[in-house]
Scaffold this motif. Structure first.
Motif, PDB file in Angstrom:
ATOM      1  N   SER A   1      54.646  12.444 -36.541  1.00  0.00           N
ATOM      2  CA  SER A   1      55.181  12.818 -35.331  1.00  0.00           C
ATOM      3  C   SER A   1      54.286  13.808 -34.655  1.00  0.00           C
ATOM      4  N   LEU A   2      53.594  13.358 -34.176  1.00  0.00           N
ATOM      5  CA  LEU A   2      52.607  14.218 -33.562  1.00  0.00           C
ATOM      6  C   LEU A   2      53.153  14.624 -32.200  1.00  0.00           C
ATOM      7  N   PHE A   3      52.802  15.819 -31.674  1.00  0.00           N
ATOM      8  CA  PHE A   3      53.564  16.377 -30.559  1.00  0.00           C
ATOM      9  C   PHE A   3      53.515  15.521 -29.316  1.00  0.00           C
ATOM     10  N   LEU A   4      54.677  15.442 -28.647  1.00  0.00           N
ATOM     11  CA  LEU A   4      54.751  14.696 -27.403  1.00  0.00           C
ATOM     12  C   LEU A   4      54.059  15.494 -26.317  1.00  0.00           C
ATOM     13  N   LYS A   5      52.855  15.165 -26.068  1.00  0.00           N
ATOM     14  CA  LYS A   5      52.124  15.940 -25.074  1.00  0.00           C
ATOM     15  C   LYS A   5      52.593  15.518 -23.681  1.00  0.00           C
ATOM     16  N   GLY A   6      53.944  15.577 -23.493  1.00  0.00           N
ATOM     17  CA  GLY A   6      54.523  15.223 -22.226  1.00  0.00           C
ATOM     18  C   GLY A   6      54.718  13.735 -22.073  1.00  0.00           C
TER      19      GLY A   6
ATOM     20  N   SER B   1      50.135   9.707 -39.994  1.00  0.00           N
ATOM     21  CA  SER B   1      51.461   9.955 -39.454  1.00  0.00           C
ATOM     22  C   SER B   1      52.486  10.073 -40.575  1.00  0.00           C
ATOM     23  N   ILE B   2      53.584  10.747 -40.264  1.00  0.00           N
ATOM     24  CA  ILE B   2      54.668  10.885 -41.234  1.00  0.00           C
ATOM     25  C   ILE B   2      55.966  10.416 -40.600  1.00  0.00           C
ATOM     26  N   GLY B   3      57.023  10.328 -41.380  1.00  0.00           N
ATOM     27  CA  GLY B   3      58.314   9.868 -40.881  1.00  0.00           C
ATOM     28  C   GLY B   3      58.837   8.669 -41.640  1.00  0.00           C
ATOM     29  N   ALA B   4      58.188   8.278 -42.747  1.00  0.00           N
ATOM     30  CA  ALA B   4      58.615   7.097 -43.503  1.00  0.00           C
ATOM     31  C   ALA B   4      60.005   7.287 -44.104  1.00  0.00           C
ATOM     32  N   PHE B   5      60.393   8.519 -44.408  1.00  0.00           N
ATOM     33  CA  PHE B   5      61.691   8.759 -45.030  1.00  0.00           C
ATOM     34  C   PHE B   5      62.844   8.382 -44.097  1.00  0.00           C
ATOM     35  N   GLN B   6      62.600   8.437 -42.795  1.00  0.00           N
ATOM     36  CA  GLN B   6      63.646   8.086 -41.843  1.00  0.00           C
ATOM     37  C   GLN B   6      63.796   6.578 -41.705  1.00  0.00           C
ATOM     38  N   LYS B   7      62.881   5.806 -42.285  1.00  0.00           N
ATOM     39  CA  LYS B   7      62.913   4.352 -42.189  1.00  0.00           C
ATOM     40  C   LYS B   7      63.331   3.700 -43.501  1.00  0.00           C
ATOM     41  N   LEU B   8      63.829   4.484 -44.426  1.00  0.00           N
ATOM     42  CA  LEU B   8      64.262   3.924 -45.702  1.00  0.00           C
ATOM     43  C   LEU B   8      65.441   2.976 -45.485  1.00  0.00           C
ATOM     44  N   PRO B   9      65.505   1.873 -46.237  1.00  0.00           N
ATOM     45  CA  PRO B   9      66.649   0.952 -46.092  1.00  0.00           C
ATOM     46  C   PRO B   9      67.939   1.597 -46.571  1.00  0.00           C
TER      47      PRO B   9
ATOM     48  N   ARG C   1      66.000  11.013 -46.973  1.00  0.00           N
ATOM     49  CA  ARG C   1      66.356  10.860 -45.566  1.00  0.00           C
ATOM     50  C   ARG C   1      66.794  12.188 -44.950  1.00  0.00           C
ATOM     51  N   ALA C   2      67.258  13.111 -45.796  1.00  0.00           N
ATOM     52  CA  ALA C   2      67.686  14.422 -45.304  1.00  0.00           C
ATOM     53  C   ALA C   2      66.513  15.365 -45.069  1.00  0.00           C
ATOM     54  N   MET C   3      65.307  14.977 -45.486  1.00  0.00           N
ATOM     55  CA  MET C   3      64.141  15.828 -45.277  1.00  0.00           C
ATOM     56  C   MET C   3      63.849  15.965 -43.774  1.00  0.00           C
ATOM     57  N   PRO C   4      63.520  17.155 -43.324  1.00  0.00           N
ATOM     58  CA  PRO C   4      63.234  17.322 -41.895  1.00  0.00           C
ATOM     59  C   PRO C   4      61.967  16.579 -41.498  1.00  0.00           C
ATOM     60  N   VAL C   5      62.020  15.938 -40.327  1.00  0.00           N
ATOM     61  CA  VAL C   5      60.852  15.235 -39.808  1.00  0.00           C
ATOM     62  C   VAL C   5      59.981  16.234 -39.059  1.00  0.00           C
ATOM     63  N   ILE C   6      58.738  16.346 -39.474  1.00  0.00           N
ATOM     64  CA  ILE C   6      57.800  17.273 -38.845  1.00  0.00           C
ATOM     65  C   ILE C   6      56.784  16.479 -38.041  1.00  0.00           C
ATOM     66  N   ASN C   7      56.679  16.816 -36.770  1.00  0.00           N
ATOM     67  CA  ASN C   7      55.751  16.131 -35.882  1.00  0.00           C
ATOM     68  C   ASN C   7      54.375  16.768 -36.013  1.00  0.00           C
ATOM     69  N   LEU C   8      53.389  15.972 -36.407  1.00  0.00           N
ATOM     70  CA  LEU C   8      52.074  16.525 -36.705  1.00  0.00           C
ATOM     71  C   LEU C   8      51.338  17.039 -35.474  1.00  0.00           C
ATOM     72  N   GLU C   9      51.721  16.597 -34.283  1.00  0.00           N
ATOM     73  CA  GLU C   9      51.044  17.070 -33.077  1.00  0.00           C
ATOM     74  C   GLU C   9      51.836  18.147 -32.349  1.00  0.00           C
TER      75      GLU C   9
END
Length: 436
Positions: A6-11, A77-85, A233-241
């Motif tokens: 999750s890289l930062f939403l640069k707008g 990139s990270i965020g795979a834990f939020q896509k677990l079945p 899935r409870a792990m916080p999602v950290i945006n790399l940007e």
């Protein structure tokens, strides 16, 4: 296994491909490109993923014709834990499979009673086998392999679940699937070879009980996988940007209190060490820009080999995520860790992560000023003189704060905002260099 974090939403949202595999849309619109739009949404991942060989890899690394292509050795990139079945409880899987299997009817047009019963029994056993095996296969294939995860997420798996437990549970689930398939095929074949209606009925009943018994006996492996899915899935999602502020320091120095003051995060606050049992996340919004704040478990003065998993989580954040550090010192004597030990750990972390942007804060300043912990020293050694200075006033440039009296909080917020803006510039420079 239930332990917690999750890289930062640069707008804008970057262009990405959406793979709508299971949709009912016409083939012509299966690949939709999203063009940049203004957005201030939370928790949006910048890379889309699809499953390849049981692992999450960026969609740009897979082909539309499902040909196998070796994924890149480096996953940014990270965020795979939020896509677990979604893992169903074992009792629900078994109950659903039995209901569906018993509804199976023999193939129409079979006049012979014995043949019809053989056909019905074999089909029911085959259906039960598949209804149990298919969900298990789906779990094994769709839980990501550690090889393709971001180093930060690999560390979370090892430190939260225990080294090797993730792979062990998935292996047990796959072993159960193979056993169900083997026994199901065996009994379906026996049922199909029955010489009479009565024998077919007996073999059907025997096969159903055998498959059900195996599944019920080993159902714990599914519950273990369910626990893993809930934990990850409870792990916080950290945006790399997204610029991220990481609070570091000894246990009970007041990190959690400062997270509550600085951000939307609401960590537990208690007067005992290791209140923080995992990585906690909050956000700061500054000039319509969202920043991340993480509260980490405290660090003690000891060698890495002697650190517990909570301390290793903190080091994993600093090692694998682009964070700015807000180092919290408590010189009042209230935290349970002596200023000398805090000084040693502080120096170690600062030397280990020299590239991180840094801001020091001395917490509980109201207590420190009333009864400062001062130790006289007559040693002329430069290190000891530096320690004596630290005991009296903390690191050079440190901000004195007190959550109780609100002293220094405005100065701290300004310092944090400036630090995060610098972190944003640093991230932009890195991205520009990568694009070039």
């Amino acid at each position: 296994m239930r332990a917690s974090s999750s890289l930062f939403l640069k707008g804008q949202i970057p262009v990405t491909n959406l793979h709508l595999r299971n949709s009912k849309f016409p083939k012509g619109i299966l690949n939709v490109k999203m063009h940049p739009v203004m957005c201030l949404c939370n928790n949006i991942q910048t890379n889309s993923y699809e499953v390849a060989n049981g692992s999450y890899v960026p969609t740009g690394q897979t082909k539309e014709n499902n040909t196998k292509e070796k994924p890149s050795g480096k996953t940014e990139s990270i965020g795979a834990f939020q896509k677990l079945p979604i893992v169903m409880p074992s009792i629900d899987i078994l109950g659903s499979a039995l209901r569906k299997a018993k509804k199976i009817s023999p193939t129409k047009g079979i006049a012979n009673i014995a043949k019809r019963e053989r056909n019905k029994g074999a089909k029911q056993l085959d259906a039960l086998m598949k209804e149990l095996a298919v969900p298990l296969r789906t779990y094994v294939e769709n839980f990501p392999k550690k090889t393709y995860l971001h180093p930060y997420e690999r560390s979370l798996i090892e430190l939260t679940l225990g080294d090797g437990n993730y792979e062990k549970v998935l292996g047990n689930v796959d072993a159960l699937r193979k056993r169900i398939v083997s026994v199901g095929k065996e009994h379906a074949s026996l049922c199909a070879k029955s010489s009479s209606k009565r024998e077919a009925e007996e073999r059907l009943d025997e096969g159903l009980k055998k498959i059900e018994g195996i599944f019920a006996q080993e159902r714990k492996v599914i519950e273990d996988l369910l626990d893993i899915a809930k934990t990850l899935r409870a792990m916080p999602v950290i945006n790399l940007e997204t610029p991220t502020l990481c609070l570091v320091g000894a246990p009970n120095v007041g990190k959690s209190s400062l997270v509550r003051v600085l951000s939307t995060g609401k960590p537990e606050i208690c007067n005992y060490p290791f209140t923080t049992r995992g990585i906690l996340m909050g956000h700061i919004v500054l000039n319509y820009q969202r920043f991340q704040v993480t509260d980490t478990p405290g660090l003690l003065k000891r060698h890495d080999d002697d650190r517990n998993n909570l301390e290793k989580l903190t080091l994993a954040v600093l090692s694998h995520l682009p964070t700015a550090i807000l180092y919290v010192h408590d010189l009042s004597g209230e935290c349970g860790t002596s200023p000398s030990d805090q000084f040693t750990t502080f120096k170690e972390i600062k030397e280990r992560f020299p590239e991180h942007l840094w801001l020091d804060v001395v917490s509980k300043s109201d207590l420190f000023k009333k009864a400062p912990v001062v130790y006289a020293t007559e040693d002329d050694d430069p290190t000891q003189l530096e320690l004596a200075k630290y005991r009296k006033s903390g690191p050079d440039g440190a901000i004195y704060v007190s959550v109780k009296t609100e002293e220094g909080l405005n100065e701290l917020k300004c310092g944090v905002h400036e630090l995060l803006n610098m972190q944003m510039d640093k991230i932009n420079d890195i991205n520009n260099k990568q694009e070039e």
